[in-house]
Design a protein around this motif. Structure first.
Motif, PDB file in Angstrom:
ATOM      1  N   THR A 151     -43.045  12.692  41.623  1.00 59.70           N
ATOM      2  CA  THR A 151     -42.583  13.994  41.106  1.00 59.70           C
ATOM      3  C   THR A 151     -41.721  14.641  42.402  1.00 59.70           C
ATOM      4  N   LEU A 160     -32.910  14.768  44.262  1.00 61.06           N
ATOM      5  CA  LEU A 160     -31.896  15.157  43.494  1.00 61.06           C
ATOM      6  C   LEU A 160     -31.214  16.625  44.265  1.00 61.06           C
ATOM      7  N   VAL A 161     -32.214  17.341  44.710  1.00 60.27           N
ATOM      8  CA  VAL A 161     -31.744  18.453  45.642  1.00 60.27           C
ATOM      9  C   VAL A 161     -30.866  17.897  46.881  1.00 60.27           C
ATOM     10  N   PRO A 205     -37.182  17.210  53.248  1.00 57.66           N
ATOM     11  CA  PRO A 205     -36.361  17.637  52.217  1.00 57.66           C
ATOM     12  C   PRO A 205     -35.227  19.011  52.578  1.00 57.66           C
ATOM     13  N   LEU A 215     -29.423   9.475  43.470  1.00 59.97           N
ATOM     14  CA  LEU A 215     -29.115   9.715  41.808  1.00 59.97           C
ATOM     15  C   LEU A 215     -29.695   8.481  41.171  1.00 59.97           C
ATOM     16  N   ALA A 248     -33.478   8.112  42.013  1.00 56.79           N
ATOM     17  CA  ALA A 248     -34.271   9.095  41.372  1.00 56.79           C
ATOM     18  C   ALA A 248     -34.497   8.593  39.843  1.00 56.79           C
ATOM     19  N   VAL A 269     -38.529  12.608  43.406  1.00 55.67           N
ATOM     20  CA  VAL A 269     -37.499  12.854  42.328  1.00 55.67           C
ATOM     21  C   VAL A 269     -36.810  14.285  42.676  1.00 55.67           C
ATOM     22  N   ILE A 270     -37.748  15.356  42.767  1.00 59.14           N
ATOM     23  CA  ILE A 270     -37.008  16.661  42.822  1.00 59.14           C
ATOM     24  C   ILE A 270     -36.302  16.837  44.299  1.00 59.14           C
ATOM     25  N   TYR A 271     -36.903  16.303  45.304  1.00 61.32           N
ATOM     26  CA  TYR A 271     -36.208  16.532  46.604  1.00 61.32           C
ATOM     27  C   TYR A 271     -34.961  15.367  46.534  1.00 61.32           C
ATOM     28  N   VAL A 299     -38.084   8.082  38.274  1.00 64.04           N
ATOM     29  CA  VAL A 299     -38.753   8.440  36.948  1.00 64.04           C
ATOM     30  C   VAL A 299     -39.397   7.489  36.136  1.00 64.04           C
ATOM     31  N   ALA A 324     -29.140  15.163  46.869  1.00 67.18           N
ATOM     32  CA  ALA A 324     -28.025  14.690  46.520  1.00 67.18           C
ATOM     33  C   ALA A 324     -26.960  15.890  45.932  1.00 67.18           C
ATOM     34  N   THR A 325     -27.646  16.809  45.504  1.00 67.70           N
ATOM     35  CA  THR A 325     -26.881  18.045  45.306  1.00 67.70           C
ATOM     36  C   THR A 325     -25.977  18.513  46.653  1.00 67.70           C
TER      37      THR A 325
END
Lengths: 443, 179
Positions: free
Chosen positions: B48, B55-56, B134, B23, B26, B51-53, B30, B58-59
C-alpha cells in the motif's frame, strides 16, 4: 477584517491570477501561500511542503492515475470503432438506429475511456461522416457526438466522481453507482431529442438497405464484450465492497492494457509495440500529474481558507439567510454552471467543495445526489463556449461542419442536461435509489 | 543559454520517463497486492505504502515533463486573445508567478525532507519506511520544475514558441486528433 471579506479578496486575487493563464494548480497554491503568510506570518512557509505532500499521500488517490491509464489504453485502440460497428449492426433496422448507435457508443466508450475529448474523437471520426453520408443534418451529427462525449464523467468509472469522493470524503463506490442511472437517463434524453430534431428538420428515416445476418451481428461482439465486462466487474467489485476503488482501478488498468495488446495485436510479429505503449503511459502521466497537482494545491487552498475561518463563516452566513433550500440549490447550480464555463470539472470540484459541501449538507441535501447534479453541470461546461473542449474536438475532426453548426447542434443537448437536472430535483430517487437498493442507506 | 535550455529539457524528459516507469510499477504492485490479499489470503506489508509513494514521486518528478508538454491546465482565454508583445508579457508574467510559488514549495519541501532526514523519521506503519525516501522527490521534482520554468521563460523571451500556458486544454494532443 471579517472572514467573509477576506474570503472575497482571496477569490478576487485567484480570478486575477487565473486570468493570466497560469496553471490552475500553481495559481491555487500561490493564493493559498499568500493568504497564509498574511494571516500567520512567514513562519507558515515551513508547512507548505508538508501540506502539499500530505494532500497527495493517500491511497484513495491511487485510483486516479490507474483509471486514467485504463482509459488511455482503451482510447489508443480501435475499440471505439468496433463498439460503433457492433451497435450499428444491431440497431441497423431500427428507424434512426444510426443516431442511437452513435449516442450509445459514445456513452459506453466515454465510460471506459473516462475522457470526453477522446470519446468525441474516437466515435465522431466514424460517426459524423457516416451520419452525413446518410443525410442526417450536420447540426444533429455534430451535436449528438459532442453531447454524447460528455457522459464519461457521469457514467462510472469516472475520475471526476473519484475527485468528488476524495474532496468530500464520500464513498467512491457509492458515487459510481449513483451516477449510473442518471447517466443512462441522459443517454436516453439525448437519443429522444436527436430523433425529435431529425423529424423536426424534415429528415425521413428509412430503413437501412443493408441487412446484417445474425452471424454478422454476433461476430461483432467478441471485441466489444470484454470491455463491457470490465465496467461490470469494476462496479460489482466496488458495490460488493470486495476491493477498494484503487485496487479495482489497478486491476482494470492491467486488464485493459492486456486486452488492447491481445485483441488489437499491439504485438505485431511477437514484438511489443513499445512506441504505442509508451504513448499510452506518457499521455496518462500527463493527465494524472495535472490532476494530482491541482488536488495537492487545493489541499493547501482549503487549509488556508479554513485557517482564515472563511469556510465556516460562509456556511454560517448562508444558514442565517434562511433561504428556501431549493432557491439555494438553484443559486449553487448557477454558480457551478458559470464556473464550469471556464474551468475543467476537476478544478471546479476541488475549489468549491470545501465551501459548498457544508452548505449543501446543512440544507439537507444528499451528498451523492448532489455529486450527480454537480457533474451534469460540469458536463454542460464541456459543450459550451468559451472553453467547451468537445466543440473544438468536433471542429478538429469534422472541419467541413462550421463551428456555428456545432454550437447550434449542441445547444439543445445543453437543454436536455438542464432538463435532466430538473428531473433529478423532482425525482431524487433517480440518483439515490440504486445505491440505497444495492448498498443500504447512506450513513 | 541554448545549452541551459537543452540540458534542463533533457533532464525533464528523463524525469518524465522515470515517472512513467513508476506508474507502470505501481500498476503491477497493486495487482500483486490483490493476488496476495484476495487469492492467497495473506496480509500485505509494504505494498500500500509503496504504491502511494511511487505515485506521489511520479507526480513530483514527472511534472517538469508535463510542463514541456503544456499539460498543466490553465484558463487561456486572455492569453489566446492577445498576440505579439502583449502575449509575451502575459506569458512571462504567468510563468514568473508560477515560479514564485514553486520556489517557495521547493524550499519548504527541502526543509521538510531535511527534518525527516535529521530526525530519522519513519512512516508509522509496520514497514516503517524512513520518511526521507518518499519526501526526496518533492524538492527534487519541484526544483527541476523551477529550472524548467526558467528555461520556458528564456524561450518565450527569445521569441521561440508559445508560453507555458496551455492551448485550449491541450486538445491537439488527444489521440487521433493529429490526422
Amino acid at each position: 477584517m471579517t472572514p467573509l471579506m477576506s474570503g472575497l479578496i482571496v477569490l478576487m486575487v485567484l480570478l486575477v491570477l487565473l486570468a493570466t493563464g497560469m496553471p490552475i494548480a500553481f495559481a491555487l497554491g500561490l493564493v493559498a501561500v499568500g493568504a497564509l503568510v498574511l494571516t500567520d506570518g512567514w513562519g507558515v512557509i515551513d508547512i507548505v511542503g508538508e501540506t502539499f505532500f500530505a494532500g497527495l499521500a493517500e491511497f484513495g488517490l491511487v485510483s486516479i492515475p490507474m483509471f486514467i491509464l485504463m482509459g488511455a489504453a482503451v482510447a489508443s485502440s480501435p475499440a471505439g470503432k468496433d463498439l460503433y460497428e457492433a451497435l450499428d449492426r444491431w440497431l441497423n433496422r431500427v428507424p434512426g438506429g444510426l443516431i442511437l448507435s452513435n449516442i450509445g457508443a459514445c456513452s459506453v466508450f466515454a465510460a471506459l475511456s473516462g475522457s470526453s475529448p477522446a470519446t468525441c474523437a474516437a466515435i465522431g471520426k466514424m460517426g459524423i461522416p457516416e451520419m452525413q453520408q446518410r443525410g442526417y443534418p450536420d447540426t444533429i451529427a455534430a451535436g449528438s457526438i459532442a453531447a454524447g462525449g460528455t457522459l464519461g464523467i457521469l457514467i462510472p468509472p469516472s475520475v471526476t466522481m473519484i475527485v468528488y469522493g476524495i474532496a468530500t470524503e464520500t464513498s467512491i463506490g457509492r458515487l459510481f453507482i449513483a451516477g449510473l442511472l442518471p447517466g443512462l437517463m441522459l443517454t436516453v434524453l439525448f437519443m429522444i431529442w436527436a430523433i425529435i430534431d431529425c423529424r423536426r428538420q424534415g429528415y425521413s428515416f428509412e430503413q437501412a438497405a443493408q441487412r446484417f445476418t445474425l452471424r454478422q451481428k454476433l461476430e461483432a461482439l467478441p471485441r466489444v464484450l470484454p470491455f463491457l465486462a470490465i465496467i461490470v466487474a469494476i462496479l460489482y467489485v466496488l458495490y460488493g465492497g470486495v476491493a477498494t476503488p484503487s485496487e479495482a482501478a489497478g486491476a482494470g488498468a492491467l486488464f485493459c492494457i492486456l486486452l488492447v495488446v491481445v485483441i488489437y495485436q499491439l504485438i505485431p510479429k511477437r514484438r511489443i509495440d513499445f512506441a504505442s505503449l509508451g504513448k499510452v503511459f506518457g499521455d496518462s502521466i500527463r493527465e494524472s500529474i495535472m490532476i494530482m497537482l491541482i488536488i495537492a494545491a487545493s489541499e493547501l487552498f482549503s487549509f488556508a481558507l479554513s485557517s482564515m475561518f472563511v469556510t465556516q463563516s460562509v456556511a454560517e452566513w448562508i444558514a442565517a439567510l434562511e433561504v428556501n433550500r431549493w432557491v439555494l440549490m438553484g443559486i449553487v447550480n448557477l454558480f457551478l454552471l458559470v464556473a464550469g464555463f471556464f474551468l475543467p470539472p476537476v478544478a471546479v470540484i476541488l475549489m468549491t467543495a470545501p465551501i459548498l459541501i457544508p452548505i449543501i449538507l446543512q440544507a439537507g441535501f444528499d451528498p451523492y445526489w448532489f455529486a450527480v447534479v454537480l457533474t451534469i453541470n460540469m458536463e454542460i461546461g464541456l459543450i459550451t463556449p468559451p472553453v467547451g473542449l468537445n466543440l473544438y474536438v468536433i471542429n478538429g475532426i469534422a472541419p467541413d461542419i462550421s463551428l456555428k453548426s456545432i454550437l447550434v447542434g449542441s445547444l439543445p443537448f445543453v437543454l436536455c442536461m438542464v432538463l435532466g437536472i430538473l428531473l433529478l430535483c423532482v425525482f431524487p430517487g433517480i440518483a439515490t435509489w440504486l445505491p440505497e437498493y444495492m448498498m443500504g442507506a447512506a450513513i | 543559454m541554448q545549452i541551459f535550455i537543452r540540458i534542463v529539457s533533457g533532464l525533464s524528459r528523463f524525469a518524465g520517463f522515470l515517472a512513467t516507469l513508476l506508474l507502470g510499477l505501481a500498476v503491477l504492485v497493486v495487482c500483486q497486492m490483490i493476488v496476495v490479499r484476495y487469492f492467497l489470503n495473506a496480509s500485505t506489508v509494504w505494498q500500500t505504502e509503496f504504491v502511494i509513494y511511487a505515485l506521489v514521486a511520479a507526480t513530483f518528478i514527472g511534472s517538469p515533463y508535463v510542463l514541456i508538454r503544456k499539460g498543466h491546465v490553465g484558463v487561456d482565454l486572455i492569453p489566446n486573445a492577445l498576440s505579439g508583445r502583449g502575449r509575451i508579457v502575459l506569458d512571462v508574467l504567468a510563468a514568473v508567478l508560477s515560479l514564485v510559488f514553486l520556489c517557495i514549495l521547493t524550499w519548504s519541501g527541502w526543509h521538510y525532507f531535511y527534518e525527516a532526514w535529521q530526525g530519522r523519521w519513519t512512516t508509522d506503519t509496520v514497514w516503517a519506511l524512513p520518511l526521507w525516501i518518499p519526501l526526496l522527490p518533492l524538492p527534487l521534482g519541484m526544483g527541476l520544475l523551477c529550472l524548467q520554468y526558467v528555461a520556458e521563460i528564456l524561450r518565450i523571451v527569445s521569441g521561440e514558441g508559445e508560453g507555458p500556458a496551455l492551448s485550449a486544454h491541450g486538445f491537439k494532443d488527444i489521440e487521433g486528433m493529429a490526422d
